[in-house]
Design an enzyme around this catalytic site. Structure first.
Site, short mmCIF file in Angstrom:
data_model
loop_
_atom_site.label_atom_id
_atom_site.label_comp_id
_atom_site.label_asym_id
_atom_site.label_seq_id
_atom_site.Cartn_x
_atom_site.Cartn_y
_atom_site.Cartn_z
N CYS A 16 -1.99 28.04 -41.55
CA CYS A 16 -0.84 27.16 -41.32
C CYS A 16 -1.01 25.79 -41.96
CB CYS A 16 -0.60 27.02 -39.81
SG CYS A 16 0.10 28.50 -39.06
N LYS A 19 1.38 25.12 -44.86
CA LYS A 19 2.81 24.89 -44.65
C LYS A 19 3.29 23.65 -45.41
CE LYS A 19 3.83 26.85 -40.09
NZ LYS A 19 4.33 26.53 -38.74
N ASP A 49 10.86 27.63 -32.65
CA ASP A 49 9.92 28.60 -33.21
C ASP A 49 10.60 29.83 -33.79
OD1 ASP A 49 7.31 27.31 -32.45
OD2 ASP A 49 8.25 27.43 -30.48
#
Length: 347
Positions: A16, A19, A49
């Protein structure tokens, strides 16, 4: 399959931490056309989300997708982490995953057995979630990437959203944080074996059990802590709720070695992007700089952040601990005001 494969060498940023930064995303998304549909219960306006669409009075569909570059070297483990991370978005909305599709980018000159191990790891996590894997899409790419598109189900009246927290709520986090920093240390060959094992265990743990336990309590707001870090996801919650969030840095559960590695400067670039994004909302007070770095650390497959009435929080924590999630649960802060301008204070 070659035992010498190191997947993280293919990517500048892993998991992540790869990102696109929240500032860039907000500028781009703000220019997109607005969509209106009375059955669209959650869209992208609040940076939640997943999207939620009502089918009827009893059923709503949750739709999400998530994929990223390798965060660990082992292909099977990478598949597990990526799948757990994608499935987490459904749990963060209060739902249950039902159908998953693979998303694959893979180099033409890399051993296909590596891809087989990535997919096997992902498939086993989907099976653990009691969902079904029904296919997917793949393209050739110089940098390996893997993830899932996931469809889940939830009752329209039981959706968790990343806003709605109220004054007096306590914030409970179901996993310890620090994976971005620990993974940076692993890549630099400076992390201990114990720290690496803990990070892998946390990243491969589904949020399913934590969500099922939380379903027995009043949840005013919920999100999972991933690429924007605890600080970034609290910023979204504070802004959307008009709330003041007080984070108690000494009470947050951190992964083994994370503070020490942060003090050594082993901090992923995504942490600084997260800090810049939250700067206007943040009052760090006299908190040590290392804690600002830790709460900004981009997490991969992080825990659920739950805003719960104070009178219920103690029982929820006890139930989560009793369930032996395989992660550390901590009460990381409280909501000190609502109905105004969003703000985050570190204590």
């Amino acid at each position: 399959m070659s035992a010498e494969i190191h997947l993280t060498q293919f990517a500048k940023h892993g998991g992540c931490a790869a990102k696109i930064g929240p500032d860039t995303l907000s500028r781009v998304l703000g220019k997109l056309p607005k969509f209106s549909d009375p059955d669209l219960l959650v869209g992208f306006e609040t940076s939640d989300d997943a999207a939620v669409y009502r089918i009827n009075d009893e059923t709503a569909v949750i739709q999400t997708l998530d994929f990223f570059t390798p965060v660990v070297d082992d292909p099977y483990t990478f598949g597990q982490v990526a799948a757990a991370n994608a499935l987490s978005d459904v749990y963060a909305m209060g739902g249950e995953p039902k159908i998953a599709l693979n998303i694959v980018c893979f180099p033409e000159d890399l051993d296909p057995e590596v891809l087989g191990e990535i997919l096997r790891g992902g498939a086993e996590k989907v099976r653990e979630a009691e969902a079904v894997l029904v296919g997917g899409h793949s393209i050739q790419d110089d940098v390996p990437k893997y993830g899932l598109s996931v469809t889940g189900m939830v009752h329209p009246d039981k959706i968790y959203k990343n806003f709605g927290c109220r004054k007096g709520d306590l914030l409970i986090l179901t996993k310890q944080i620090g994976s971005g920093i620990v993974n940076t240390a692993v890549k630099a060959q400076m992390a201990s074996a114990e720290a690496e094992r803990e990070a892998v265990r946390v990243m491969t743990t589904l949020n399913r059990k934590a969500k099922n336990i939380a379903a027995n309590y009043t949840i005013h707001a919920c999100t999972d802590v991933t690429g924007f870090g605890l600080l970034g996801h609290c910023s979204e919650m504070a802004s959307a709720s008009g709330a003041v969030i007080e984070l108690h840095v000494q009470d947050i559960a951190f992964m083994r070695g994370a503070k020490e590695y942060a003090q050594m400067g082993l901090i992923p670039g995504g942490a600084y992007r997260n800090q810049r994004h939250a700067a206007e909302l943040l009052d760090a007070g006299d908190v040590e700089e290392v804690y600002v770095d830790l709460v900004s650390d981009p997490q991969t497959s992080g825990g659920l952040l739950l805003a719960v009435p104070e009178q219920e929080a103690g029982s929820l924590v006890k139930d989560l601990v009793r369930a032996e999630l395989g992660t550390e649960v901590s009460v990381v802060g409280r909501i000190t005001a609502d109905g105004g301008q969003g703000r985050i204070c570190l204590k």
